[in-house]
Write a protein that holds these residues in place. Structure first.
Motif, mmCIF file in Angstrom:
data_model
loop_
_atom_site.group_PDB
_atom_site.id
_atom_site.type_symbol
_atom_site.label_atom_id
_atom_site.label_comp_id
_atom_site.label_asym_id
_atom_site.label_seq_id
_atom_site.Cartn_x
_atom_site.Cartn_y
_atom_site.Cartn_z
ATOM 1 N N GLN A 41 142.287 49.878 21.647
ATOM 2 C CA GLN A 41 143.209 49.676 20.538
ATOM 3 C C GLN A 41 143.361 48.182 20.242
ATOM 4 O O GLN A 41 142.944 47.328 21.013
ATOM 5 C CB GLN A 41 144.576 50.290 20.851
ATOM 6 C CG GLN A 41 144.533 51.805 20.985
ATOM 7 C CD GLN A 41 145.919 52.404 21.157
ATOM 8 O OE1 GLN A 41 146.937 51.793 20.816
ATOM 9 N NE2 GLN A 41 145.964 53.620 21.681
ATOM 10 N N ALA A 42 143.960 47.902 19.102
ATOM 11 C CA ALA A 42 144.209 46.521 18.715
ATOM 12 C C ALA A 42 145.384 45.952 19.507
ATOM 13 O O ALA A 42 146.324 46.684 19.850
ATOM 14 C CB ALA A 42 144.522 46.462 17.222
ATOM 15 N N LEU A 90 149.109 40.725 26.949
ATOM 16 C CA LEU A 90 148.596 39.400 26.632
ATOM 17 C C LEU A 90 149.734 38.496 26.187
ATOM 18 O O LEU A 90 150.566 38.878 25.358
ATOM 19 C CB LEU A 90 147.576 39.490 25.494
ATOM 20 C CG LEU A 90 146.280 40.238 25.800
ATOM 21 C CD1 LEU A 90 145.547 40.581 24.511
ATOM 22 C CD2 LEU A 90 145.377 39.418 26.709
ATOM 23 N N PHE A 105 145.572 32.328 23.809
ATOM 24 C CA PHE A 105 145.899 33.467 24.649
ATOM 25 C C PHE A 105 145.643 33.188 26.125
ATOM 26 O O PHE A 105 144.708 32.466 26.491
ATOM 27 C CB PHE A 105 145.043 34.680 24.248
ATOM 28 C CG PHE A 105 145.508 35.355 22.993
ATOM 29 C CD1 PHE A 105 145.159 34.862 21.749
ATOM 30 C CD2 PHE A 105 146.306 36.483 23.053
ATOM 31 C CE1 PHE A 105 145.592 35.483 20.584
ATOM 32 C CE2 PHE A 105 146.748 37.116 21.892
ATOM 33 C CZ PHE A 105 146.384 36.608 20.667
ATOM 34 N N GLY A 106 146.466 33.803 26.954
ATOM 35 C CA GLY A 106 146.191 33.863 28.374
ATOM 36 C C GLY A 106 145.197 34.976 28.668
ATOM 37 O O GLY A 106 144.827 35.742 27.768
ATOM 38 N N PRO A 107 144.783 35.116 29.926
ATOM 39 C CA PRO A 107 143.774 36.114 30.288
ATOM 40 C C PRO A 107 144.316 37.532 30.355
ATOM 41 O O PRO A 107 143.538 38.484 30.423
ATOM 42 C CB PRO A 107 143.301 35.654 31.664
ATOM 43 C CG PRO A 107 144.473 34.925 32.223
ATOM 44 C CD PRO A 107 145.149 34.263 31.072
ATOM 45 N N TYR B 36 138.671 36.281 16.338
ATOM 46 C CA TYR B 36 138.820 35.878 17.729
ATOM 47 C C TYR B 36 137.689 36.498 18.531
ATOM 48 O O TYR B 36 137.222 37.597 18.234
ATOM 49 C CB TYR B 36 140.167 36.353 18.290
ATOM 50 C CG TYR B 36 141.342 35.460 17.990
ATOM 51 C CD1 TYR B 36 141.955 35.486 16.748
ATOM 52 C CD2 TYR B 36 141.826 34.589 18.952
ATOM 53 C CE1 TYR B 36 143.036 34.658 16.483
ATOM 54 C CE2 TYR B 36 142.916 33.764 18.690
ATOM 55 C CZ TYR B 36 143.512 33.811 17.449
ATOM 56 O OH TYR B 36 144.582 32.993 17.187
ATOM 57 N N GLY B 43 141.268 35.776 27.926
ATOM 58 C CA GLY B 43 142.007 36.102 26.723
ATOM 59 C C GLY B 43 141.177 35.818 25.479
ATOM 60 O O GLY B 43 140.192 35.084 25.531
ATOM 61 N N PRO B 44 141.569 36.398 24.343
ATOM 62 C CA PRO B 44 140.879 36.090 23.086
ATOM 63 C C PRO B 44 140.965 34.596 22.767
ATOM 64 O O PRO B 44 141.993 33.961 23.031
ATOM 65 C CB PRO B 44 141.642 36.918 22.046
ATOM 66 C CG PRO B 44 142.352 37.981 22.827
ATOM 67 C CD PRO B 44 142.667 37.365 24.152
ATOM 68 N N PHE B 46 140.236 31.724 19.595
ATOM 69 C CA PHE B 46 140.039 31.565 18.155
ATOM 70 C C PHE B 46 138.598 31.116 17.866
ATOM 71 O O PHE B 46 138.060 30.220 18.532
ATOM 72 C CB PHE B 46 141.026 30.545 17.612
ATOM 73 C CG PHE B 46 140.755 30.139 16.190
ATOM 74 C CD1 PHE B 46 140.180 28.917 15.903
ATOM 75 C CD2 PHE B 46 141.060 30.991 15.146
ATOM 76 C CE1 PHE B 46 139.925 28.538 14.601
ATOM 77 C CE2 PHE B 46 140.812 30.637 13.842
ATOM 78 C CZ PHE B 46 140.242 29.401 13.566
ATOM 79 N N PHE B 89 137.455 40.249 17.564
ATOM 80 C CA PHE B 89 138.617 40.821 16.886
ATOM 81 C C PHE B 89 138.812 40.131 15.546
ATOM 82 O O PHE B 89 138.796 38.901 15.450
ATOM 83 C CB PHE B 89 139.890 40.628 17.714
ATOM 84 C CG PHE B 89 139.944 41.465 18.963
ATOM 85 C CD1 PHE B 89 139.576 40.929 20.183
ATOM 86 C CD2 PHE B 89 140.372 42.780 18.904
ATOM 87 C CE1 PHE B 89 139.628 41.696 21.346
ATOM 88 C CE2 PHE B 89 140.433 43.555 20.057
ATOM 89 C CZ PHE B 89 140.053 43.011 21.273
ATOM 90 N N SER B 93 146.935 37.883 8.306
ATOM 91 C CA SER B 93 148.336 37.496 8.200
ATOM 92 C C SER B 93 148.673 37.264 6.737
ATOM 93 O O SER B 93 147.778 37.122 5.898
ATOM 94 C CB SER B 93 148.584 36.226 9.004
ATOM 95 O OG SER B 93 149.946 35.839 8.948
ATOM 96 N N LEU B 100 150.280 38.060 13.403
ATOM 97 C CA LEU B 100 148.904 38.469 13.147
ATOM 98 C C LEU B 100 148.778 39.972 13.381
ATOM 99 O O LEU B 100 149.329 40.507 14.338
ATOM 100 C CB LEU B 100 147.948 37.742 14.091
ATOM 101 C CG LEU B 100 147.853 36.221 13.971
ATOM 102 C CD1 LEU B 100 146.843 35.688 14.982
ATOM 103 C CD2 LEU B 100 147.483 35.816 12.567
ATOM 104 N N PHE B 102 145.971 42.646 14.222
ATOM 105 C CA PHE B 102 144.616 42.667 14.755
ATOM 106 C C PHE B 102 143.923 43.984 14.466
ATOM 107 O O PHE B 102 144.560 45.042 14.345
ATOM 108 C CB PHE B 102 144.642 42.463 16.277
ATOM 109 C CG PHE B 102 144.855 41.046 16.703
ATOM 110 C CD1 PHE B 102 146.135 40.540 16.857
ATOM 111 C CD2 PHE B 102 143.776 40.213 16.953
ATOM 112 C CE1 PHE B 102 146.342 39.232 17.261
ATOM 113 C CE2 PHE B 102 143.967 38.899 17.348
ATOM 114 C CZ PHE B 102 145.255 38.410 17.511
ATOM 115 N N GLY B 103 142.588 43.919 14.395
ATOM 116 C CA GLY B 103 141.768 45.113 14.414
ATOM 117 C C GLY B 103 141.492 45.520 15.859
ATOM 118 O O GLY B 103 141.909 44.852 16.809
ATOM 119 N N THR B 104 140.761 46.617 16.006
ATOM 120 C CA THR B 104 140.502 47.170 17.340
ATOM 121 C C THR B 104 139.337 46.496 18.057
ATOM 122 O O THR B 104 139.128 46.741 19.234
ATOM 123 C CB THR B 104 140.220 48.672 17.254
ATOM 124 O OG1 THR B 104 139.179 48.887 16.297
ATOM 125 C CG2 THR B 104 141.466 49.438 16.811
#
Lengths: 114, 112
Positions: A41-42, A90, A105-107, B36, B43-44, B46, B89, B93, B100, B102-104
Motif C-alpha cells: 500500500q501507499a 516511517l 525519511f528515516g529507514p 521518491y 527510507g524513501p 527524493f 513512489f 500535493s 503528500l 503517495f501512490g503504491t
C-alpha cells in the motif's frame, strides 16, 4: 551525516500492549511526520508536527498518539495495538510544510503484532 | 479512494534501456508532483519533482513528464542501470494541503 534515525528498526508487541516508536533528526527541521505503510500500500500520513503544533489527519485512529518533546525527537505511541496495526512506520522531516520542502525519511520501524 | 495510482506493481528492464514508470492522479487540484526512490531497508529518498506549470523536468538520467489534461505523469530513466533497481513512489500535493499523497509504488528491476 545529517539524517533521520528511527528506533527500533523492528518491534514486536502483543495484541493490546502499548508500544512506542522513536524518531530523531539531526537536520534541525521544523516539521516531523509519521506515516503508516501496510504491505503493498501507499504510505499514509498519520499526523505531523510543525514545530510544537500538532496536526492530526482526520482518519487517524485515536489509538495513535504522538509526542514531540523537542526539535530533534518525535515519538509515535500506539496505545492498544491491534493486528491491523502491523505495518512499516516511517518518520520524515522537512524544513517547512509546503510541497517544495523536500521530505527526508528515516529507514522505518516494522511493527509486528502477535 | 486512491487519488494517486501506480497501476504497475513491477517493471523489469534490461541495463542500458529506457525505464518508464507511470502514475495517474484523480485530483485536479494537485499542482506539484514528486518521485521518491526506495531501496530495501532504507527510507524513501527524493528523486525528482515537477510543478504543474511545466510539462517536463530533467535531472541527468531522470526525466519526469506531466500531462495535466490526462492527469498522468511518467518517470523516464535513460539509460537504466542495475543500481536503479528499487521501488519508485509517485506523490502529489496541492496548494491548499500541506501533505503528500503517495501512490503504491512500482518495483523496478534492471537486469544486466
Amino acid at each position: 551525516d545529517a539524517m533521520v534515525i528511527q528506533n527500533p528498526r523492528y518491534q514486536v508487541t502483543q495484541f493490546g500492549k502499548p508500544v512506542t516508536l522513536s524518531c530523531s533528526q539531526t537536520l534541525n527541521h521544523n516539521v516531523m511526520y509519521w506515516y503508516q505503510q501496510k504491505s503493498s500500500q501507499a504510505p499514509k500520513l498519520l499526523f505531523h508536527y510543525y514545530d510544537k503544533d500538532f496536526n492530526n489527519e482526520a482518519d487517524t485512529p485515536d489509538n495513535f498518539q504522538s509526542r514531540r518533546p523537542n526539535t530533534s525527537f518525535c515519538f509515535l505511541d500506539i496505545r492498544s495495538p491491534g493486528l491491523g496495526d502491523a505495518a512499516m512506520y516511517l518518520c520524515a522531516t522537512s524544513r517547512g510544510r509546503v510541497a517544495t520542502d523536500t521530505q527526508y525519511f528515516g529507514p522505518g520501524t516494522r511493527l509486528t503484532v502477535l | 479512494d486512491q487519488q494517486v495510482k501506480q497501476n504497475s506493481p513491477s517493471l523489469s528492464v534490461q541495463e542500458g534501456r529506457i525505464s518508464i514508470l507511470n502514475c495517474d492522479y484523480t485530483n485536479s487540484m494537485f499542482d506539484y508532483f514528486l518521485w521518491y526512490k526506495k531501496y530495501p531497508a532504507e527510507g524513501p529518498t527524493f528523486l525528482i519533482s515537477i510543478s504543474s506549470i511545466k510539462d517536463k523536468n530533467e535531472d541527468g538520467r531522470f526525466t519526469v513528464f506531466l500531462n495535466k489534461s490526462a492527469k498522468h505523469l511518467s518517470l523516464h530513466i535513460v539509460p537504466s542501470q542495475p543500481g536503479d533497481s528499487a521501488v519508485y513512489f509517485c506523490a502529489a500535493s496541492s496548494d491548499n494541503t500541506d501533505k503528500l499523497i503517495f501512490g503504491t509504488g512500482t518495483r523496478l528491476q534492471v537486469f544486466p
